[in-house]
Design a protein around this motif. Structure first.
Motif, PDB file in Angstrom:
ATOM      1  N   ILE A  96      35.405 -67.784  27.189  1.00  0.00           N
ATOM      2  CA  ILE A  96      35.864 -67.264  25.906  1.00  0.00           C
ATOM      3  C   ILE A  96      35.366 -68.193  24.804  1.00  0.00           C
ATOM      4  O   ILE A  96      35.525 -69.407  24.881  1.00  0.00           O
ATOM      5  CB  ILE A  96      37.396 -67.153  25.832  1.00  0.00           C
ATOM      6  CG1 ILE A  96      37.929 -66.249  26.958  1.00  0.00           C
ATOM      7  CG2 ILE A  96      37.818 -66.615  24.474  1.00  0.00           C
ATOM      8  CD1 ILE A  96      37.507 -64.800  26.855  1.00  0.00           C
ATOM      9  N   VAL A  97      34.763 -67.589  23.782  1.00  0.00           N
ATOM     10  CA  VAL A  97      34.329 -68.340  22.605  1.00  0.00           C
ATOM     11  C   VAL A  97      35.344 -68.073  21.496  1.00  0.00           C
ATOM     12  O   VAL A  97      35.407 -66.972  20.945  1.00  0.00           O
ATOM     13  CB  VAL A  97      32.921 -67.919  22.154  1.00  0.00           C
ATOM     14  CG1 VAL A  97      32.506 -68.692  20.908  1.00  0.00           C
ATOM     15  CG2 VAL A  97      31.913 -68.133  23.277  1.00  0.00           C
ATOM     16  N   PHE A  98      36.161 -69.079  21.191  1.00  0.00           N
ATOM     17  CA  PHE A  98      37.193 -68.947  20.162  1.00  0.00           C
ATOM     18  C   PHE A  98      36.665 -69.457  18.825  1.00  0.00           C
ATOM     19  O   PHE A  98      36.123 -70.558  18.746  1.00  0.00           O
ATOM     20  CB  PHE A  98      38.436 -69.754  20.534  1.00  0.00           C
ATOM     21  CG  PHE A  98      39.229 -69.193  21.678  1.00  0.00           C
ATOM     22  CD1 PHE A  98      40.104 -68.140  21.497  1.00  0.00           C
ATOM     23  CD2 PHE A  98      39.118 -69.757  22.947  1.00  0.00           C
ATOM     24  CE1 PHE A  98      40.846 -67.635  22.553  1.00  0.00           C
ATOM     25  CE2 PHE A  98      39.866 -69.259  24.011  1.00  0.00           C
ATOM     26  CZ  PHE A  98      40.727 -68.194  23.814  1.00  0.00           C
ATOM     27  N   THR A  99      36.856 -68.672  17.781  1.00  0.00           N
ATOM     28  CA  THR A  99      36.555 -69.141  16.428  1.00  0.00           C
ATOM     29  C   THR A  99      37.841 -69.116  15.615  1.00  0.00           C
ATOM     30  O   THR A  99      38.733 -68.288  15.855  1.00  0.00           O
ATOM     31  CB  THR A  99      35.491 -68.266  15.740  1.00  0.00           C
ATOM     32  OG1 THR A  99      35.975 -66.916  15.665  1.00  0.00           O
ATOM     33  CG2 THR A  99      34.183 -68.298  16.495  1.00  0.00           C
ATOM     34  N   ALA A 100      37.927 -70.034  14.658  1.00  0.00           N
ATOM     35  CA  ALA A 100      39.123 -70.115  13.820  1.00  0.00           C
ATOM     36  C   ALA A 100      38.766 -70.760  12.496  1.00  0.00           C
ATOM     37  O   ALA A 100      37.843 -71.583  12.406  1.00  0.00           O
ATOM     38  CB  ALA A 100      40.219 -70.907  14.525  1.00  0.00           C
ATOM     39  N   GLU A 101      39.517 -70.398  11.471  1.00  0.00           N
ATOM     40  CA  GLU A 101      39.291 -70.947  10.136  1.00  0.00           C
ATOM     41  C   GLU A 101      40.353 -71.955   9.739  1.00  0.00           C
ATOM     42  O   GLU A 101      40.221 -72.619   8.703  1.00  0.00           O
ATOM     43  CB  GLU A 101      39.260 -69.809   9.108  1.00  0.00           C
ATOM     44  CG  GLU A 101      38.097 -68.833   9.320  1.00  0.00           C
ATOM     45  CD  GLU A 101      38.112 -67.679   8.346  1.00  0.00           C
ATOM     46  OE1 GLU A 101      39.174 -67.488   7.679  1.00  0.00           O
ATOM     47  OE2 GLU A 101      37.099 -66.968   8.237  1.00  0.00           O
ATOM     48  N   ALA A 102      41.401 -72.090  10.561  1.00  0.00           N
ATOM     49  CA  ALA A 102      42.483 -73.026  10.261  1.00  0.00           C
ATOM     50  C   ALA A 102      43.182 -73.412  11.568  1.00  0.00           C
ATOM     51  O   ALA A 102      43.059 -72.707  12.580  1.00  0.00           O
ATOM     52  CB  ALA A 102      43.486 -72.380   9.296  1.00  0.00           C
ATOM     53  N   PRO A 103      43.899 -74.540  11.587  1.00  0.00           N
ATOM     54  CA  PRO A 103      44.632 -74.941  12.792  1.00  0.00           C
ATOM     55  C   PRO A 103      45.608 -73.853  13.242  1.00  0.00           C
ATOM     56  O   PRO A 103      46.095 -73.051  12.438  1.00  0.00           O
ATOM     57  CB  PRO A 103      45.365 -76.212  12.342  1.00  0.00           C
ATOM     58  CG  PRO A 103      44.517 -76.768  11.253  1.00  0.00           C
ATOM     59  CD  PRO A 103      43.986 -75.556  10.516  1.00  0.00           C
ATOM     60  N   PHE A 104      45.904 -73.847  14.538  1.00  0.00           N
ATOM     61  CA  PHE A 104      46.759 -72.824  15.129  1.00  0.00           C
ATOM     62  C   PHE A 104      47.585 -73.442  16.238  1.00  0.00           C
ATOM     63  O   PHE A 104      47.398 -74.611  16.607  1.00  0.00           O
ATOM     64  CB  PHE A 104      45.910 -71.672  15.677  1.00  0.00           C
ATOM     65  CG  PHE A 104      44.814 -72.132  16.610  1.00  0.00           C
ATOM     66  CD1 PHE A 104      45.054 -72.316  17.967  1.00  0.00           C
ATOM     67  CD2 PHE A 104      43.548 -72.407  16.125  1.00  0.00           C
ATOM     68  CE1 PHE A 104      44.056 -72.752  18.828  1.00  0.00           C
ATOM     69  CE2 PHE A 104      42.536 -72.838  16.974  1.00  0.00           C
ATOM     70  CZ  PHE A 104      42.798 -73.018  18.321  1.00  0.00           C
TER      71      PHE A 104
END
Length: 459
Positions: A96-104
């Motif tokens: 799985i390639v996870f992308t994010a713009e902010a901490p989670f």
């Protein structure tokens, strides 16, 4: 009983083949008729032969024995991201390639996640020291295979700015490296260059110079001589099928040469995804054909993991159908077309071996000139790399505008009754965001944008 069916036939030399071809041409010029030149300036001949090699081509270092099918998941709502990841795994995804713009919340995203069977790749648009340390600690305890893909130089090249500033970004990198020296933290994103129009030789040279900046920093400035860590390269594969196979092979050869100078692992890890540069919004189903050949190139070239691009990624928000089709393309390649049966099928192909050698040699020359000019960071700051990429992109755009480079359904055989204006959920063109930047950013642009905008205006 085995029988040598060809023992009664004399071998044919490369010279004899060329003579035969010239006879069949009946006076036509060999070079003008059968030799074509690529965007990289490489002359491609109609035949390749063992006589072309003075010695046996080198074995590609780090070529994987198998490859993984990856699915992209964007983290906005943690619960939804978790469900999407688990569903993709259930349906055949192996990474799985996870992308994010902010901490989670790391615990929420990885609830019930099968860590032992599924690799994890991160692509963050932020650099948060506390979040990363917490995430690495959690995933280390789970014994997960993770590639964090921290690339501060790649972010600078793409956005024109550091995450914070040069000093703080490097302090965070140093802290992560010291706390978790065995983790796969650093990556080089070469897709930034490809999607902006850099040719294959430039991509390889910039990737090598990019990696050299990190190796020089950690191995010399930081005194780190860890020989077990592998650097991750994110590559974008285009439609020039054999060149893309050779590009990944050349990348492994070049990196092994560079890494040996620093006494670190000569094996790199490659995450491949199709290019966006040649994708279109009109006749969008052709995108599936393009991504099929591009993922094939990635597999045959030796990518460790391949994450496909949905056919409608340019103009639709992430949706179940598009993601499922993109994943199924890879499942068909692996389980029905048997692309996992032989791990190195390109080895010994005279054409691909020659291309690999030519790409590597040309890229090495550019790399040397970059280092003489102060290195990648220095040439990003003075705009040299941006200028070179623009020159390559302009040449490719001219080929497209002249019809020399064909995108079926767009600049050749367009469907004039095809409409898209009411189907756009995303803005598919370059977005201008005026802001202050430290350097000129390297901006991705598709070849068909001008044609598509004109068609949209006339719908």
């Amino acid at each position: 009983m085995s029988t040598n069916l060809f023992k009664d036939f004399e071998s044919v030399s490369a010279k004899q083949w060329k003579q035969k071809i010239q006879m069949d041409l009946k006076g036509a010029d060999y070079n003008d008729t059968l030799v074509w030149q690529s965007l990289e300036g490489i002359d491609v001949r109609p035949t390749y032969h063992a006589d072309d090699f003075e010695s046996t081509p080198p074995t590609i270092p780090g070529h994987p024995k198998s490859w993984n099918i990856a699915q992209h998941v964007f983290i906005d709502d943690e619960t939804i991201a978790n469900q999407l990841a688990l569903d993709a795994i259930h349906r055949g995804a192996e990474a799985i390639v996870f992308t994010a713009e902010a901490p989670f919340s790391i615990q929420s995203v990885f609830k019930d996640f099968p860590f032992g069977a599924t690799s994890i790749y991160f692509q963050f648009d932020f650099l948060d020291k506390e979040f990363l340390l917490k995430s690495i600690s959690y995933l280390t305890e789970k014994k997960a295979t993770v590639f964090y893909n921290v690339d501060v130089l790649g972010n600078l090249a793409k956005t024109g700015n550091w995450y914070h500033n040069l000093q703080q970004d490097h302090e965070i990198l140093n802290a992560l490296q010291q706390a978790y020296p065995q983790e796969n933290l650093i990556s080089v994103d070469t897709s930034v260059y490809q999607n902006a129009g850099a040719n294959s030789v430039q991509q390889l040279a910039y990737a090598l110079a990019h990696a050299n900046e990190y190796l020089n920093h950690f191995c010399h400035a930081g005194g780190d001589k860890n020989t077990s860590r592998s650097m991750t390269f994110k590559t974008a594969t285009g439609s020039n099928y054999f060149f893309e196979i050779a590009k990944i092979r050349a990348l492994r050869l070049l990196y092994a040469t560079l890494a040996s100078e620093y006494n670190v692992s000569e094996t790199c890890h490659v995450l491949a995804t199709p290019s966006k540069r040649n994708k279109t919004i009109y006749d969008y189903n052709v995108n599936m054909l393009r991504t099929t050949t591009e993922t094939m190139s990635a597999v045959l070239g030796g990518a460790n993991t391949v994450c496909n691009l949905p056919y409608d990624a340019l103009y639709h928000k992430s949706n179940e159908f598009g993601e499922r089709i993109s994943r199924n393309q890879l499942l068909i390649l692996k389980h029905e077309s048997y692309f996992d049966t032989v791990c190195n099928p390109a080895d010994g192909s005279y054409y691909i071996e020659t291309l690999t050698q030519q790409l590597a040699e040309k890229a090495l020359e550019i790399f040397k000139s970059i280092e003489k000019g102060g290195g990648l960071l220095a040439q990003l700051k003075d705009g040299t790399l941006q200028k070179k990429i623009k020159e390559s992109a302009t040449k490719e755009q001219d080929w497209f505008d002249q019809g020399k480079l064909v995108l079926v359904g767009t600049n050749k055989y367009p469907n004039d009754i095809d409409t898209m204006k009411n189907d756009l959920e995303l803005y598919p063109f370059i977005k201008t965001n005026p802001r202050k930047t430290e350097i000129e950013p390297i901006v991705a642009k598709r070849l068909s944008e001008k044609v598509e905008q004109e068609r949209l205006d006339h719908e």
